[in-house]
Enzyme design. Structure first.
Site, PDB file in Angstrom:
ATOM      1  N   GLY A 216       6.438  64.406 -74.420  1.00 53.70           N
ATOM      2  CA  GLY A 216       7.468  63.627 -73.740  1.00 53.70           C
ATOM      3  C   GLY A 216       8.073  62.655 -74.729  1.00 53.70           C
ATOM      4  O   GLY A 216       8.056  62.898 -75.934  1.00 53.70           O
TER       5      GLY A 216
ATOM      6  N   THR B 269      19.649  59.645 -83.939  1.00 50.97           N
ATOM      7  CA  THR B 269      19.508  61.096 -84.003  1.00 50.97           C
ATOM      8  C   THR B 269      20.794  61.711 -83.492  1.00 50.97           C
ATOM      9  O   THR B 269      21.157  61.528 -82.330  1.00 50.97           O
ATOM     10  CB  THR B 269      18.332  61.548 -83.140  1.00 50.97           C
TER      11      THR B 269
ATOM     12  N   PHE C  98      12.369  58.924 -88.952  1.00 51.82           N
ATOM     13  CA  PHE C  98      11.228  59.751 -88.539  1.00 51.82           C
ATOM     14  C   PHE C  98      10.133  58.850 -87.976  1.00 51.82           C
ATOM     15  O   PHE C  98       8.954  59.037 -88.245  1.00 51.82           O
ATOM     16  CB  PHE C  98      10.700  60.561 -89.731  1.00 51.82           C
ATOM     17  N   LEU C  99      10.550  57.829 -87.228  1.00 56.43           N
ATOM     18  CA  LEU C  99       9.586  56.862 -86.702  1.00 56.43           C
ATOM     19  C   LEU C  99       8.954  57.391 -85.428  1.00 56.43           C
ATOM     20  O   LEU C  99       9.655  57.845 -84.541  1.00 56.43           O
ATOM     21  CB  LEU C  99      10.293  55.541 -86.358  1.00 56.43           C
TER      22      LEU C  99
ATOM     23  N   CYS D 108      12.285  61.363 -78.001  1.00 54.60           N
ATOM     24  CA  CYS D 108      12.763  62.168 -79.127  1.00 54.60           C
ATOM     25  C   CYS D 108      12.644  63.663 -78.897  1.00 54.60           C
ATOM     26  O   CYS D 108      13.642  64.375 -78.877  1.00 54.60           O
ATOM     27  CB  CYS D 108      12.007  61.781 -80.391  1.00 54.60           C
TER      28      CYS D 108
ATOM     29  N   LYS E 264       2.542  58.638 -74.331  1.00 53.09           N
ATOM     30  CA  LYS E 264       1.406  58.699 -75.269  1.00 53.09           C
ATOM     31  C   LYS E 264       0.822  57.290 -75.352  1.00 53.09           C
ATOM     32  O   LYS E 264       1.467  56.335 -74.894  1.00 53.09           O
ATOM     33  CB  LYS E 264       1.864  59.197 -76.646  1.00 53.09           C
TER      34      LYS E 264
ATOM     35  N   ARG F 109      10.083  56.967 -70.999  1.00 55.54           N
ATOM     36  CA  ARG F 109      11.209  57.910 -71.012  1.00 55.54           C
ATOM     37  C   ARG F 109      10.700  59.343 -71.218  1.00 55.54           C
ATOM     38  O   ARG F 109       9.942  59.611 -72.141  1.00 55.54           O
ATOM     39  CB  ARG F 109      12.196  57.521 -72.113  1.00 55.54           C
TER      40      ARG F 109
HETATM   41  C1  UDX Z   1       8.383  61.692 -82.536  1.00 56.16           C
HETATM   42  C2  UDX Z   1       8.212  62.084 -84.022  1.00 56.16           C
HETATM   43  O1  UDX Z   1       6.824  62.101 -84.351  1.00 56.16           O
HETATM   44  C3  UDX Z   1       8.980  61.146 -84.911  1.00 56.16           C
HETATM   45  O2  UDX Z   1       8.911  61.598 -86.255  1.00 56.16           O
HETATM   46  C4  UDX Z   1      10.441  61.130 -84.465  1.00 56.16           C
HETATM   47  O3  UDX Z   1      11.194  60.268 -85.250  1.00 56.16           O
HETATM   48  C5  UDX Z   1      10.524  60.725 -83.013  1.00 56.16           C
HETATM   49  O4  UDX Z   1       9.760  61.622 -82.222  1.00 56.16           O
HETATM   50  P1  UDX Z   1       7.280  59.967 -80.851  1.00 56.16           P
HETATM   51  O5  UDX Z   1       8.142  60.594 -79.789  1.00 56.16           O
HETATM   52  O6  UDX Z   1       7.227  58.490 -80.909  1.00 56.16           O
HETATM   53  O7  UDX Z   1       7.748  60.452 -82.305  1.00 56.16           O
HETATM   54  O8  UDX Z   1       5.773  60.451 -80.628  1.00 56.16           O
HETATM   55  P2  UDX Z   1       4.754  61.527 -81.215  1.00 56.16           P
HETATM   56  O9  UDX Z   1       3.541  60.800 -81.605  1.00 56.16           O
HETATM   57  O10 UDX Z   1       5.361  62.410 -82.213  1.00 56.16           O
HETATM   58  O11 UDX Z   1       4.391  62.346 -79.889  1.00 56.16           O
HETATM   59  C6  UDX Z   1       5.389  63.015 -79.130  1.00 56.16           C
HETATM   60  C7  UDX Z   1       4.777  63.691 -77.922  1.00 56.16           C
HETATM   61  O12 UDX Z   1       4.022  64.816 -78.313  1.00 56.16           O
HETATM   62  C8  UDX Z   1       3.841  62.841 -77.075  1.00 56.16           C
HETATM   63  O13 UDX Z   1       4.109  63.079 -75.713  1.00 56.16           O
HETATM   64  C9  UDX Z   1       2.457  63.326 -77.466  1.00 56.16           C
HETATM   65  O14 UDX Z   1       1.530  63.152 -76.420  1.00 56.16           O
HETATM   66  C10 UDX Z   1       2.734  64.782 -77.741  1.00 56.16           C
HETATM   67  N1  UDX Z   1       1.779  65.412 -78.675  1.00 56.16           N
HETATM   68  C11 UDX Z   1       1.776  65.049 -79.986  1.00 56.16           C
HETATM   69  C12 UDX Z   1       0.922  66.390 -78.221  1.00 56.16           C
HETATM   70  O15 UDX Z   1       0.922  66.746 -77.033  1.00 56.16           O
HETATM   71  N2  UDX Z   1       0.086  66.995 -79.112  1.00 56.16           N
HETATM   72  C13 UDX Z   1       0.056  66.671 -80.432  1.00 56.16           C
HETATM   73  O16 UDX Z   1      -0.727  67.279 -81.175  1.00 56.16           O
HETATM   74  C14 UDX Z   1       0.923  65.655 -80.881  1.00 56.16           C
END
Ligand code: UDX
Length: 439
Positions: A264, A128, A159-160, A267, A327, A334
């Site tokens: 958190g 990124t 977009f993982l 990303c 999550k 991190r």
């Molecule tokens: C994210 C993006 O989804 C991904 O496309 C990008 O490439 C990297 O960043 P990631 O950080 O692995 O992925 O997790 P994600 O499942 O998107 O959740 C991110 C955070 O948002 C978590 O802390 C999760 O608890 C929070 N979240 C997510 C919420 O609080 N509410 C939601 O409805 C969705």
């Protein structure tokens, strides 16, 4: 299908998933990492990260001879008979203190590739990175490409999401290719020939912006629903129902409307910060992103606010944290909200106990979590506690024996920061129960 010799530089979450999945698509992949410890683990045919489904693909492709490892770009690109045609840059771009991204690792890879290439090479930015990084990579290659070999730089943002990364790679919503030449586009289309998904071809800058704009938009959705949850708490409405009502409108969509303790991970916080920083640097103050960050900080203080509301004096009280990872289905700590929650509670002299089914080993080594008592299971965690706070919605917490939990706690108070439980059921079990934005 035409296959390529690919080198993926950086064997972190993004690099390892990318390398393994490209091997699964039939390409010959060498993953490069300069960390000797990580390399040792990989060469012993083990993966150094927790990612469901990755190990199976990793084993299959290592044994098929399509996936191997190297400690330098030179070694990775120069496999006898398999000189790399495409190099994916997947090294870290950590945030600096001011929020900008530190791109020195990307620059070092560009230089190393320029010195190691012997023929037309496509350099693909997977990390990124802020807009205009592609131009800098190109300039760097030109500087060290003494023989004037042809090359192209492509932006192919990832977009993982952790926990679903393999599926996100093999079955993506879209593949974005920011290219500067038809030749590079043709190579990249062939690289992804095995994937059924719409391919969007753009210029490099637009592709770079798609990544930051997408992640910042998703973060905005989360902060928006967290702000709505705060209003729901004030007026006694149920945010779950509000989110459902909003999400049924196709233009809004029902995803990323789960309220909680803030987002958190490596990303969203970092990308949001970098996008805000970049916009300001270019002369536009993207106020909205600042508000998204502020709401996220407020969301992380939910546990502290609820402890204050319910327990009066906090000194000497004990709070049990159920879950620490940012999550479920990841061991990633991190930018986990848990770290801020611990800091806030500790500043108020609260004693802390914690349990996380997967990230605990990592959490225990974090200086920020010093003083937290880590427990072997959730029941041990809640022993003697004045409140139990659900910080991560691990599915196994849903099945806890609430009667047993109540017996073990000093005060039967559950602060459900992820709306994991049915309020009526928990209250019927004799608890005082608070959840985010629900009566
Ligand atoms: C994210 C993006 O989804 C991904 O496309 C990008 O490439 C990297 O960043 P990631 O950080 O692995 O992925 O997790 P994600 O499942 O998107 O959740 C991110 C955070 O948002 C978590 O802390 C999760 O608890 C929070 N979240 C997510 C919420 O609080 N509410 C939601 O409805 C969705």
């Amino acid at each position: 299908m035409e296959t390529f010799n690919v080198c993926v530089v950086g064997a972190g979450y993004v690099g390892l998933v990318t390398g393994t999945c490209l091997a699964e698509l039939g390409h010959h992949v060498v993953c490069v990492d300069s960390d000797p410890k990580k390399l040792k683990v990989l060469r012993a045919k083990r993966i150094p990260i927790y990612e469901p489904g990755l190990d199976k693909l990793f084993q299959r492709n290592v044994h098929a001879g399509r996936l191997s490892f190297a400690g330098t770009v030179e070694e990775g690109m120069g496999r006898p008979g398999r000189r790399a045609q495409v190099v994916f840059i997947a090294v870290g771009t950590p945030p600096r203190a001011d929020g900008s991204a530190d791109l020195s690792a990307v620059e070092a890879v560009a230089e190393a590739v320029a010195k190691s290439m012997r023929d037309y090479t496509v350099l693909v930015d997977k990390s990124t990175v802020p807009v205009e990084t592609g131009e800098w990579v190109s300039k760097t290659v030109a500087r060290f490409n003494r023989k004037g070999l042809p090359y192209d730089v492509v932006s192919n943002p990832e977009f993982l999401a952790e926990g679903t990364a393999v599926n996100d790679f093999l079955k993506p919503d879209r593949v974005v290719l920011g290219v500067t030449s038809p030749r590079a586009e043709a190579v990249m289309r062939k690289i992804y020939a095995g994937i059924k998904a719409p391919i969007l071809v753009t210029d490099v800058k637009s592709a770079e912006l798609i990544k930051h704009a997408s992640n910042s938009f998703l973060a905005t959705k989360i902060s928006y629903i967290n702000a709505v949850a705060a209003v729901c708490e004030k007026v006694g409405a149920d945010v779950t129902l509000v989110a459902r009502g909003m999400g049924l409108d196709h233009r809004i969509g029902n995803q990323f409307l789960r309220p909680g303790l803030g987002f958190g991970g490596f990303c969203f916080p970092k990308d949001l910060e970098a996008f805000y920083w970049l916009s300001r640097q270019k002369g536009y103050d993207f106020h909205l992103l600042k508000a998204v960050k502020d709401i996220n900080e407020f969301s992380k203080s939910w546990v502290l606010r609820k402890v204050e509301e319910n327990l009066w004096n906090l000194e000497g009280k004990t709070v049990a944290l159920l879950g620490l990872a940012f999550k479920p289905n990841t061991d990633d700590m991190r930018f986990a909200p848990a770290v801020d929650i611990v800091r806030m509670l500790r500043n108020r002299q609260v004693s802390l106990r914690a349990f996380d089914p997967v990230s605990q080993a990592i959490a225990q080594r974090m200086p920020e979590l010093k003083g937290v008592r880590f427990c072997p299971d959730p029941y041990d965690c809640v022993k003697g506690a004045d409140a139990a706070a659900v910080v991560t919605e691990w599915p196994q917490f849903r099945d806890l024996d609430l009667k047993k939990v109540k017996r073990l706690m000093r005060v039967p108070l559950i602060l459900d920061g992820r709306n994991l439980y049915d309020p009526a059921a928990v209250r019927a079990a004799g608890f005082t129960y608070c959840s985010v934005g629900r009566p």
